[in-house]
Enzyme design. Structure first.
Site, short mmCIF file in Angstrom:
data_model
loop_
_atom_site.label_atom_id
_atom_site.label_comp_id
_atom_site.label_asym_id
_atom_site.label_seq_id
_atom_site.Cartn_x
_atom_site.Cartn_y
_atom_site.Cartn_z
N THR C 474 0.81 -1.21 0.00
CA THR C 474 0.00 0.00 0.00
C THR C 474 0.84 1.26 0.00
O THR C 474 0.34 2.34 -0.29
CB THR C 474 -0.89 0.02 1.24
N ARG C 631 -9.65 12.11 1.40
CA ARG C 631 -8.36 12.77 1.25
C ARG C 631 -7.33 11.75 0.78
O ARG C 631 -7.30 10.62 1.26
CB ARG C 631 -7.93 13.34 2.59
N GLN C 641 -2.43 2.11 -6.56
CA GLN C 641 -3.32 1.12 -5.95
C GLN C 641 -4.67 1.09 -6.67
O GLN C 641 -5.24 0.02 -6.89
CB GLN C 641 -3.51 1.45 -4.47
N LYS C 704 -10.65 7.88 3.11
CA LYS C 704 -11.62 6.78 2.92
C LYS C 704 -11.03 5.54 2.27
O LYS C 704 -11.68 4.51 2.22
CB LYS C 704 -12.81 7.29 2.10
N GLU C 708 -9.84 -0.96 -2.44
CA GLU C 708 -10.89 -1.77 -3.08
C GLU C 708 -11.61 -1.02 -4.20
O GLU C 708 -11.98 -1.63 -5.20
CB GLU C 708 -11.96 -2.21 -2.07
#
Lengths: 331, 173, 746
Positions: C474, C631, C641, C704, C708
């Site tokens: 990540t 943000r 990602q 947030k 996914e």
């Protein structure tokens, strides 16, 4: 992987003598099949004889304009050879459609012909499989068989032959040169690959220890505009769902010479003799191509999972023939 | 095809056999001679990772289906998982640890960072070894890179950025 | 003032990753390391009659053969609770080798330990295991008749049935109805690094290196299974080679590695084989979804009915939550959704990237496309007409939204608006060309426990921030350095984020796109506490130029505190007071489940495909995604990602499929040669639009998550593009050659 011993051969005759005399030995060349299947307990030799140092490499020009490809030449070298690309482009295309760049640097031409099927049940070392364990049965018949063959199958085995380049070699009448205990042999490529019939464990006529030394491509002007087409789910690094290699020449709009072989759909690299018979002397039309493809697949035996291959193989064949007769690729 | 041999027997006829127990093997890895005492069945990948503490070459599948173990043998990109360590005697093995000299990153390593051509990093050494080899092989036209880098899976799917990194090094930018 | 947050900085751990120096869980050497190899059951149901290990013991170097006959019993089986809740998180409520029962093919029935990897592997192959075999139940066609509606799914956290309004009435009053059944193959995560654990006992203290999304989750779960005090279990995993959900829960191998290490009295390395990855750490279940939409002539939805059927394990009522976001996307007054399960010979399915929504939104967004075609309304316009101003499921306002802007910016970037809606009218040689779009939505969930971090500044001005979270792709170390830099007012180059160790302050497993939000919240809280501490000390320090200043008026920037004309670097304060460092901890208390707003991340997906209808081939030519993930902490890693998620959508739409074989219950595609993930040549260039929306509710920084949302809807955009290219609607995933071959030969 079971314990093994390792020997390194530095002359061809010595290697053949050693392996021929020891039924528990295998040759080790590129290793892309041998090491993989050793680790899976599918192949179980006790000894590996490394032959990568033998002088069986290179691509040489034959006096008649054909080529002699060393059995230990790597796929990548052969694909890059200007002689191959110029005279037998389908061979180069098929090589570059196979595996991955890394595997093509490893795998040899002889090893490519002897690579094993990708059938899940053969590879799992557990399921009943007549190829791995003669007489144990064929798990693919009732199992998952989307990738399996529809041509050349038997009630004992339906595994598809995985090679790409062998399909091009089959179309172009290659010959396989070997050295065994009883000396040198030459096999027409169509005779080199056996359909499973009652003996799926016999994939070729070689005796134990008989070593492929070279692959010969006889001169064929028609091959200069040959093509290879491969259909698979992802764009690269996958075995064929269906493929075709072809070459064709026209005289006054009529097919004067034609070579066609299918891959991914048959238990051996499948020379489409019946289709060629329909095409010879026929006009080069989509209808004629479709009819030839239909005739070639007329005896196909699909399973629940791979029925689409009967149709797909015909489409691939037609596309290859159309490609050969469009955009100036015919001679 | 061979028949299954007995588990441990006397050696067979013909050429000298080494093994099946541990034998002395000398490899040249990243320009240095390394001495190992390993069984013949040990793959080059396991020899690097388990015996030489060179864990930059990764094990993603151990069956030639992912490219994470890509190293060079005599300068050619190959898969270490399908290569026996012993078979590399007399050849030069190069791993990702041998790519950067004196702490200075190779241009491809810098480009991978700059283009964010990596996420979890596990496929990255193999991608970089494949990418540098690709530059030497050719096949670096914009439309070719994807195909010729398809032997290296990246499950994070950094593929477009990997292509960008290859282009950047190709163009010397 | 420029902030560090949001800057597209390159990864701080790029160098160790490109040089091979980064150590992954099975790459930590230890003296006397032994190697363990798992053995999976060959049958899918029944029991183990006998294990003959005599041949295995003849292999030199064998140290242990563990089976149900001699493996120690576990201390207790924790319940299945998603790891985001912060407690023990077993992937299934079953632990192997506790008795002779076999519930699924590949279930671990033995563990062999030897002094080398090769010897362990070979000895494992020599075990002769006899089974009593029972007929397995595998796929949906076999289990349909036995389906039941559970009380709850997802570890008990979601009801199996939801409704609002009157769906029958809504359908009855609709002018147009669209209905369809969608079928989804099972999916396997297949990160490039297989799962693995290195276990080292030192007396009664256990050190684990484990491939996990949560070192704390591994610690809690293994301690509970082994009955070991938590203080005696440390998990150190700085780098993990991808997960995508299969390392989100804690499966059997970490505890088994610890048991094996205890049994042989040596450190043990247990790396799953690629094949074992298909039977050891969950999967996205095969499923079938039935959806019905009703709408008015002008495209206003009147009803949505959405029902799912899927197999679960004998132990757990698990279904990925496919119906949740689909029920919230559009302002539709009448809704009904339910999950039905049947028990099959499978392990418990688990989270997989875009869990639930990548399948549920596929069905909804394909149905919406169909509705748009039926009504002659542009697909973007149809969705705009149904925007929900509040969450239709709960009635709560959105914490933030941004969907409309995603449609607008995505469509503009893609070039959507000059599209001819007529299917099958664009051709380039053998290829039919089509474009499609879909909306995306995914929850922005909060963790169930407080999240902690620690910040320390040294007298030289350098900063270390620590939290117990691993890095699995990540870019967390980069983003958290940026977060700490802003909170403390120091250059980001002076900040280092230390991670992946349970000795650091606790963080729940970074799953469900919650990682960036909750870790940044903890880091921000800790770094802010440190800043306030330093400012407080400065204003109280007669030696400081800031002495007597109002702390609330002190700004921090570039490593210095400033109030009006008075200014002092942190370093001066610390040195003057002979302090080598200063440190503060921070704890973020997440909002509870009853927070008065709905938190969902939205996006819009666009794709262009080429289809060769004669050969059945699909190639995706380009993709554009616009997302509103609150943000953005680092624009470079966030884009990567999101791009990866979109390409996962491509794989799910066109390639990824697994099936349990009837009869044997085995997965038919249990290798990376057979289970097809996208290769480089499959992946087109991808454009990502970041639509930043302010969110004051989800967490302190309004983050947030991006893990996914990139995947959700990408598959539907591709399927809708296939329809636009060919006129053919394929209601399944993946769409493959045999679905698209058409045009009979002459």
């Amino acid at each position: 992987m079971r314990p093994i011993t390792y020997s390194r051969a530095d002359d061809t005759a010595g290697a053949v003598t050693t392996v021929s005399a020891d039924p528990t030995s295998d040759y080790l060349a590129g290793g892309t099949t041998e090491i993989d299947l050793l680790r899976r307990n599918v192949l179980t030799p006790r000894r590996l004889v490394d032959i990568t140092g033998l002088p069986l490499t290179g691509v040489e020009e034959a006096p008649d304009g054909g080529l002699r490809i060393g059995a230990l030449a790597r796929m990548s070298e052969v694909a890059a050879s200007p002689l191959v690309r110029e005279r037998f482009p389908a061979v180069a295309e098929a090589l570059e459609a196979g595996a991955s760049p890394q595997l093509r640097h490893m795998a040899t031409m002889g090893g490519n012909l002897l690579q094993r099927v990708r059938c899940t049940y053969y590879r799992d070392a557990v399921s009943p499989c007549n190829k791995r364990d003669p007489g144990s049965g064929c798990s693919a018949l009732e199992g998952f068989s989307r990738g399996h063959a529809v041509l050349g199958t038997s009630a004992h085995c339906i595994a598809a032959h995985p090679s790409d380049v062998a399909v091009a070699l089959a179309a172009l009448d290659a010959r396989v040169h070997t050295l065994g205990r009883s000396g040198e042999q030459v096999y027409g490529i169509d005779d080199f690959f056996l359909t499973p019939a009652h003996t799926p464990h016999r994939e070729h006529p070689l005796e134990h220890g008989e070593l492929i030394t070279a692959i010969e491509l006889p001169s064929a002007p028609v091959a200069r505009r040959s093509v290879y087409l491969k259909v698979r789910d992802r764009a690269s690094y996958e075995f064929a769902l269906a493929s075709a290699a072809g070459a064709l020449s026209l005289v006054d709009g009529t097919i004067a010479d034609v070579r066609l072989a299918l891959g991914g759909v048959a238990t051996k690299p499948w020379r489409a003799h019946r289709a060629e018979g329909v095409l010879l002397g026929a006009p080069a039309t989509r209808d004629a191509f479709a009819e030839a493809a239909r005739v070639e697949l007329a005896d196909a035996h699909p399973t629940r999972d791979n029925a689409f291959k009967v149709d797909l193989a015909q489409r691939v064949a037609v596309r290859v023939l159309e490609t050969l007769t469009a955009n100036g690729r015919t001679s | 095809m061979s028949v299954r041999g007995p588990e441990l027997t006397e050696h067979g006829p013909g050429l000298e056999e080494r093994g099946p127990g541990p034998v002395n093997v000398t490899l040249s890895v990243n320009g240095t001679e390394r001495h190992l005492h390993i069984e013949p069945r040990v793959s080059l990948l396991d020899a690097l990772r388990e015996h030489l503490e060179l864990t930059g070459s990764k094990k993603g599948c151990d069956q030639g289906a992912c490219g994470a173990c890509t190293v060079w043998i005599d300068g050619r990109r190959v898969l270490a998982c399908l290569t026996l360590a012993m078979a590399c005697e007399g050849h030069e093995v190069t791993t990702v640890e041998g790519l950067s000299a004196d702490g200075e990153l190779h241009a491809m390593q810098k480009a991978f960072i700059a283009e964010d051509a990596l996420q979890c990093g596990y496929c990255t050494p193999g991608q970089i070894m494949a990418a540098v080899a690709l530059l030497a092989e050719g096949h670096t036209a914009d439309g070719e890179i994807g195909e010729w880098m398809s032997g290296n899976l990246c499950r994070c799917a950094a593929y477009p950025n990997i292509r960008a990194a290859v282009r950047a090094v190709r163009d010397g930018s | 003032m420029t902030t560090a947050i949001g800057q597209p900085l390159t990864r701080v751990d790029g160098r160790p990753k490109v040089t091979g120096a980064a150590r992954y869980p099975t790459e930590f050497p230890a003296p006397g390391m032994a190697h363990a190899c798992l053995v999976g059951a060959r049958v899918a149901g029944g029991r183990v009659l006998s294990v003959d290990a005599s041949a295995a013991w003849e292999e030199p170097g064998v140290l242990a053969v563990l089976t149900h006959e001699n493996l120690p019993r576990i201390a207790g089986q924790p319940p299945l609770v998603p790891s985001l809740f912060g407690g023990p998180a077993p992937g299934e409520t079953f632990f192997p080798m506790q008795d002779d029962a076999v519930h699924y093919a590949g279930q671990h029935v033995a563990l062999v330990v030897a002094d080398t990897h090769e010897r362990a592997q070979h000895a494992a192959s020599l075990l002769r295991i006899e089974y009593e075999e029972s007929e397995p139940l595998t796929g949906i066609e076999q289990g349909r008749d036995q389906a039941y509606e559970p009380e709850a799914i997802f570890g008990g956290f979601l009801p199996a049935r939801n409704s609002r309004g009157d769906v029958a009435a809504g359908l009855a009053q609709a002018s147009v109805r669209v209905e369809g059944t969608y079928r989804f193959a099972a999916n396997h995560h297949n990160p490039l690094e297989t799962s693995g654990t290195t276990a080292v006992w030192d007396g009664d203290e256990l050190l684990l290196h484990d491939g996990t999304q949560g070192v704390t989750a591994t610690q809690l779960t293994v301690a509970a299974l082994l009955g070991v005090p938590l203080s005696k279990v440390r998990v150190v995993s700085p780098y993990v080679g991808g997960s995508f959900g299969c390392k989100a829960m804690v499966w059997h191998h970490p505890a088994l590695a610890a048991m094996a290490a205890r049994a042989v009295g040596r450190p043990v390395k247990l790396a799953l084989t690629r094949e074992q990855m298909f039977t050891s750490c969950g999967h996205r279940e095969e499923q079938e979804q039935h959806i019905a939409l009703g709408a008015t002539h002008d495209g206003k939805l009147t009803a949505l009915s959405h029902h799912k059927l899927s197999p679960t394990s004998p132990f757990d009522d698990w279904a990925e939550p496919s119906l949740q976001t689909a029920a919230q996307m559009y302002a539709c007054p009448n809704y009904e959704g339910s999950y039905r399960l049947f028990r099959a010979n499978t392990m418990t399915p688990t989270f997989m990237r875009g869990p639930g929504d990548s399948s549920g939104m596929f069905a909804l967004e394909c149905a919406m496309d169909e509705l748009a075609c039926r009504l002659g309304i542009d697909p973007v316009e149809l969705r705009l007409r149904n925007l929900a101003s509040a969450d239709p499921a709960s009635g709560r306002p959105w914490s933030s939204n941004g969907l409309e802007e995603c449609f607008e910016r995505g469509a503009a970037r893609f070039g959507w608006y000059d599209r001819d809606p007529e299917p099958r009218v664009r051709r380039e040689g053998a290829w039919l060309i089509g474009t499609g779009m879909a909306a995306a939505g995914y929850p922005a969930p909060a963790p169930g426990t407080p999240q902690r971090a620690r910040a320390r500044i040294y007298a030289d001005g350098s900063v270390v921030v620590q939290a117990a979270t691993p890095e699995f792709g990540t870019g967390v170390a980069t983003a958290m350095a940026q977060v700490a830099a802003d909170a403390l007012g120091v250059p980001v180059s002076r900040c280092r984020f230390e991670k992946g160790d349970t000795d650091f302050p606790g963080i729940a497993a970074a799953v469900g796109s919650a990682g960036a939000g909750m870790i940044s919240a903890a880091v921000h809280t800790a770094a802010t506490a440190l800043r306030e501490q330093l400012v407080g000390e400065a204003v109280a320090d007669p030696g400081s130029p800031l002495h007597g200043a109002d702390p609330s008026q002190v700004a921090v920037h570039d490593g210095r505190m400033t109030a009006g004309p008075a200014t002092e670097p942190y370093t001066d304060l610390l040195r003057r007071n002979h302090r080598p460092d200063a440190e503060a901890s921070g704890t973020w208390h997440p909002p509870g489940m009853d927070a008065p707003y709905a938190t969902t991340t939205f996006g819009a997906q666009f794709a262009e495909v080429a289809v060769d209808p004669e050969l059945g081939l699909v190639r995706v030519r380009r993709m554009t995604g616009a997302f509103a993930p609150g943000r953005v902490l680092n624009a470079r890693t966030a884009r990567s990602q999101l791009m990866g998620g979109m390409l996962w959508g491509l794989g799910q739409a066109l390639l990824e499929a697994n099936h349990m074989e009837h009869g044997t219950g085995r997965w038919v595609n249990a290798s990376l040669a057979d289970y097809l993930v996208a290769v480089n040549a499959d992946a087109p260039d991808v454009a990502v639009e970041l639509v930043e929306v302010e969110d004051r509710e989800v967490n302190p920084l309004g983050v947030k998550g991006v893990g996914e949302i990139g995947q959700v809807g990408a598959n539907a955009a591709i399927a809708n593009a296939v329809h636009h290219a060919t006129g053919r609607r394929v209601r399944k995933m993946p769409v493959t050659v045999e679905d698209l071959m058409e045009l009979p030969l002459a």
